[in-house]
Enzyme design. Structure first.
Site, PDB file in Angstrom:
ATOM      1  N   CYS A 143       0.894  -0.989   0.498  1.00  0.00           N
ATOM      2  CA  CYS A 143       0.175  -0.193   0.328  1.00  0.00           C
ATOM      3  C   CYS A 143       0.700   1.306  -0.110  1.00  0.00           C
ATOM      4  CB  CYS A 143      -0.864  -0.103   1.411  1.00  0.00           C
ATOM      5  SG  CYS A 143      -2.359   1.525   1.568  1.00  0.00           S
ATOM      6  N   CYS A 146      -0.152   4.343   2.354  1.00  0.00           N
ATOM      7  CA  CYS A 146      -0.164   3.800   3.172  1.00  0.00           C
ATOM      8  C   CYS A 146       0.877   4.426   3.690  1.00  0.00           C
ATOM      9  CB  CYS A 146      -0.303   2.515   4.105  1.00  0.00           C
ATOM     10  SG  CYS A 146      -2.046   1.869   3.494  1.00  0.00           S
ATOM     11  N   ASP A 147       1.617   3.230   2.985  1.00  0.00           N
ATOM     12  CA  ASP A 147       3.746   3.512   4.448  1.00  0.00           C
ATOM     13  C   ASP A 147       4.762   4.807   3.012  1.00  0.00           C
ATOM     14  OD1 ASP A 147       2.580   1.191   5.621  1.00  0.00           O
ATOM     15  OD2 ASP A 147       2.915   0.084   4.228  1.00  0.00           O
TER      16      ASP A 147
HETATM   17  P1  FAD Z   1     -10.174  -6.100   7.342  1.00  0.00           P
HETATM   18  O1  FAD Z   1      -9.214  -5.531   7.458  1.00  0.00           O
HETATM   19  O2  FAD Z   1     -10.039  -6.604   5.193  1.00  0.00           O
HETATM   20  O3  FAD Z   1     -10.754  -6.898   7.761  1.00  0.00           O
HETATM   21  C1  FAD Z   1     -11.609  -8.423   7.667  1.00  0.00           C
HETATM   22  C2  FAD Z   1     -11.321  -9.333   8.908  1.00  0.00           C
HETATM   23  O4  FAD Z   1     -13.006 -10.217   8.355  1.00  0.00           O
HETATM   24  C3  FAD Z   1     -10.474  -9.716   8.749  1.00  0.00           C
HETATM   25  O5  FAD Z   1      -9.559  -9.865  10.281  1.00  0.00           O
HETATM   26  C4  FAD Z   1     -10.662 -11.215   8.227  1.00  0.00           C
HETATM   27  O6  FAD Z   1      -9.995 -12.724   9.545  1.00  0.00           O
HETATM   28  C5  FAD Z   1     -12.183 -11.563   9.048  1.00  0.00           C
HETATM   29  N1  FAD Z   1     -12.772 -12.230   8.008  1.00  0.00           N
HETATM   30  C6  FAD Z   1     -13.294 -12.577   7.064  1.00  0.00           C
HETATM   31  N2  FAD Z   1     -13.857 -13.688   6.723  1.00  0.00           N
HETATM   32  C7  FAD Z   1     -14.342 -14.215   7.530  1.00  0.00           C
HETATM   33  C8  FAD Z   1     -15.441 -14.306   8.153  1.00  0.00           C
HETATM   34  N3  FAD Z   1     -16.021 -15.682   6.651  1.00  0.00           N
HETATM   35  N4  FAD Z   1     -15.910 -14.994   9.183  1.00  0.00           N
HETATM   36  C9  FAD Z   1     -15.401 -13.539  10.342  1.00  0.00           C
HETATM   37  N5  FAD Z   1     -14.376 -13.177  10.206  1.00  0.00           N
HETATM   38  C10 FAD Z   1     -14.119 -13.197   8.632  1.00  0.00           C
HETATM   39  N6  FAD Z   1      -5.069   1.471   5.867  1.00  0.00           N
HETATM   40  C11 FAD Z   1      -4.763   3.141   5.682  1.00  0.00           C
HETATM   41  O7  FAD Z   1      -5.676   3.801   6.257  1.00  0.00           O
HETATM   42  N7  FAD Z   1      -3.840   3.427   6.602  1.00  0.00           N
HETATM   43  C12 FAD Z   1      -2.433   2.463   6.728  1.00  0.00           C
HETATM   44  O8  FAD Z   1      -1.703   3.338   7.138  1.00  0.00           O
HETATM   45  C13 FAD Z   1      -2.892   1.304   6.323  1.00  0.00           C
HETATM   46  N8  FAD Z   1      -2.119   0.679   6.760  1.00  0.00           N
HETATM   47  C14 FAD Z   1      -2.025  -1.281   5.517  1.00  0.00           C
HETATM   48  C15 FAD Z   1      -0.986  -1.915   6.154  1.00  0.00           C
HETATM   49  C16 FAD Z   1      -0.785  -3.009   5.569  1.00  0.00           C
HETATM   50  C17 FAD Z   1       0.490  -4.413   4.727  1.00  0.00           C
HETATM   51  C18 FAD Z   1      -2.076  -3.575   4.622  1.00  0.00           C
HETATM   52  C19 FAD Z   1      -2.665  -4.838   4.530  1.00  0.00           C
HETATM   53  C20 FAD Z   1      -2.969  -2.255   4.618  1.00  0.00           C
HETATM   54  C21 FAD Z   1      -2.934  -1.120   5.619  1.00  0.00           C
HETATM   55  N9  FAD Z   1      -4.558  -0.788   5.135  1.00  0.00           N
HETATM   56  C22 FAD Z   1      -4.176   1.087   5.534  1.00  0.00           C
HETATM   57  C23 FAD Z   1      -5.578  -0.386   4.071  1.00  0.00           C
HETATM   58  C24 FAD Z   1      -6.259  -1.039   5.671  1.00  0.00           C
HETATM   59  O9  FAD Z   1      -5.790  -2.381   6.605  1.00  0.00           O
HETATM   60  C25 FAD Z   1      -8.038  -1.456   4.791  1.00  0.00           C
HETATM   61  O10 FAD Z   1      -8.251  -0.672   4.019  1.00  0.00           O
HETATM   62  C26 FAD Z   1      -9.022  -1.427   6.027  1.00  0.00           C
HETATM   63  O11 FAD Z   1      -8.232  -2.227   6.550  1.00  0.00           O
HETATM   64  C27 FAD Z   1      -9.905  -2.393   5.413  1.00  0.00           C
HETATM   65  O12 FAD Z   1     -10.696  -2.521   6.657  1.00  0.00           O
HETATM   66  P2  FAD Z   1     -12.033  -3.741   6.622  1.00  0.00           P
HETATM   67  O13 FAD Z   1     -12.842  -3.442   7.726  1.00  0.00           O
HETATM   68  O14 FAD Z   1     -13.158  -3.546   5.175  1.00  0.00           O
HETATM   69  O15 FAD Z   1     -12.070  -5.208   6.951  1.00  0.00           O
END
Ligand code: FAD
Length: 354
Positions: A143, A146-147
């Site tokens: 990302c 992000c980084d």
């Molecule tokens: P996610 O964070 O994707 O979480 C979804 C969760 O649901 C997971 O824990 C998964 O295990 C769970 N899940 C999936 N399927 C199921 C199921 N069937 N039953 C129960 N649970 C389930 N964004 C920023 O704004 N700033 C940053 O600095 C930043 N740094 C990042 C660094 C990295 C390395 C990465 C990979 C991403 C980064 N991002 C950052 C992006 C950010 O993390 C994502 O946009 C955000 O976390 C997405 O949130 P979400 O709620 O959609 O779900």
């Protein structure tokens, strides 16, 4: 073990979208139940931010905050208002009749809900390069937004892998920070749109190397050492070389966690859930989607949290309407077959913010 009781609303997921929805729904006294997953989709409860160190762009933390720390705080906030958090993965769903049925892992009997919020997120694809695990988050990132601004990348040579619009966009974004940005493209041409490709190729700090793949990430040997280079190979000539690189950004796509919704919830060609623009509505009334699972463009913690809020407010409204219908029509309201809403609705697409 989870309870087999009926819930008004079940949230699947545990990232910023899920927890924001949980905070809103629990404060609205709807007693949400949140299945946070047990390494669901290969990611720990708390979501993608648990795989990173400092988050510097989430408002409210001027000094930055650790990714896991931020997610722990969101979890605590969800619980504070009465969200029931269950550390199980939802393995199967039946959203074709009401109440909706969801099967937690290891359980034979489903739990039921009047409304469901899908916030299962996505995962960034990795390439499995030699050295990738060692230098992940120590130079390698998925990302740029992000980084990209962190000090280790400032005025340093950076590499982006990918040939699409994201790769082009990320490379030009990184050019603000790095000394130069090299984009490695496996094929002989960019997949990016004409405009993006033209802008990238004309950018004074970006260069594109076609027919080129990375084979190994190299760097400091000490614990938590940083990457300093990359071995690359020309796929046409077989010629290998070692290039200096202090940052490596993957722009090779993400996989939304949507397998169990296939065939029931409308998705785009990349398996992102389609929502009605500006809302969290899916094609099934009472089923809402928030976060990266329906957003392939922005993919940020704050946009996920924002869409979690939208989903909660829309679920709350839906439940209130259901309740008033039940009062008017008698107790059958919850048993009718699912009511798809996309037939007469506006066009659905995978980003509510567009
Ligand atoms: P996610 O964070 O994707 O979480 C979804 C969760 O649901 C997971 O824990 C998964 O295990 C769970 N899940 C999936 N399927 C199921 C199921 N069937 N039953 C129960 N649970 C389930 N964004 C920023 O704004 N700033 C940053 O600095 C930043 N740094 C990042 C660094 C990295 C390395 C990465 C990979 C991403 C980064 N991002 C950052 C992006 C950010 O993390 C994502 O946009 C955000 O976390 C997405 O949130 P979400 O709620 O959609 O779900």
């Amino acid at each position: 073990m989870s309870s087999s009781k009926h819930s008004k609303v079940i949230i699947i997921g545990s990232g910023p979208a899920a927890h924001t929805a949980a905070v809103y729904l629990s404060r609205a006294e709807l007693q949400p139940v949140l299945y946070e997953g047990m390494l669901a989709n290969g990611i720990a409860a708390g979501g993608q931010l648990t795989t990173t160190t400092d988050v510097e762009n989430y408002p409210g933390f001027p000094g930055g905050i650790g990714g896991s720390e931020l997610m722990d705080a969101m979890r605590t906030q969800s619980e504070r208002f009465g969200t029931k958090i269950i550390s199980e993965t939802i393995e199967k769903v039946d959203l074709t009749s009401r109440p909706f049925k969801l099967w937690p892992e290891y359980e034979e009997e489903p739990v039921t809900a009047s409304a469901v919020i899908i916030a299962t997120g996505a995962s960034a694809r990795r390439l499995g390069l030699k050295g990738e695990d060692k230098y992940w988050q120590n130079g390698i990132s998925a990302c740029a937004v992000c980084d990209g601004a962190v000090p280790i990348f400032r005025k340093k040579p950076l590499v982006v892998i990918g040939g699409g619009d994201s790769a082009a966009e990320e490379a030009m974004f990184l050019a603000k920070y790095g000394s130069e940005v090299t984009v490695l493209v496996r094929k002989g041409a960019l997949r990016a749109s004409k405009t993006m490709a033209k802008r990238l190729l004309a950018h004074p700090k970006c260069k594109v190397r076609f027919n080129t793949v990375a084979t190994e990430v190299t760097g400091e040997e000490k614990a938590n050492g940083l990457m300093t280079g990359l071995k690359i190979k020309n796929v046409e000539t077989g010629e290998e070389e070692h290039m200096e690189a202090n940052g490596l950004f993957y722009a090779v796509g993400h996989d939304p966690a949507t397998a169990m919704f296939k065939g029931v919830i409308d998705m785009d060609s990349e398996n992102y859930i389609l929502t009605k623009p500006g809302t969290s509505y899916t094609n099934i009334e009472g089923v809402f989607a928030a976060g990266d699972v329906q957003d392939k463009r922005y993919r940020q913690a704050i946009t996920s949290a924002g869409s979690g809020c939208i989903a909660a407010l829309e679920a709350e409204k839906y439940l209130a309407e259901q309740e008033s219908e039940e009062v008017t029509d008698g107790p059958e309201g919850d048993n009718q077959a699912s009511k798809p809403v996309n037939g007469d609705g506006p066009e659905y697409r995978s980003n509510p913010l567009l």
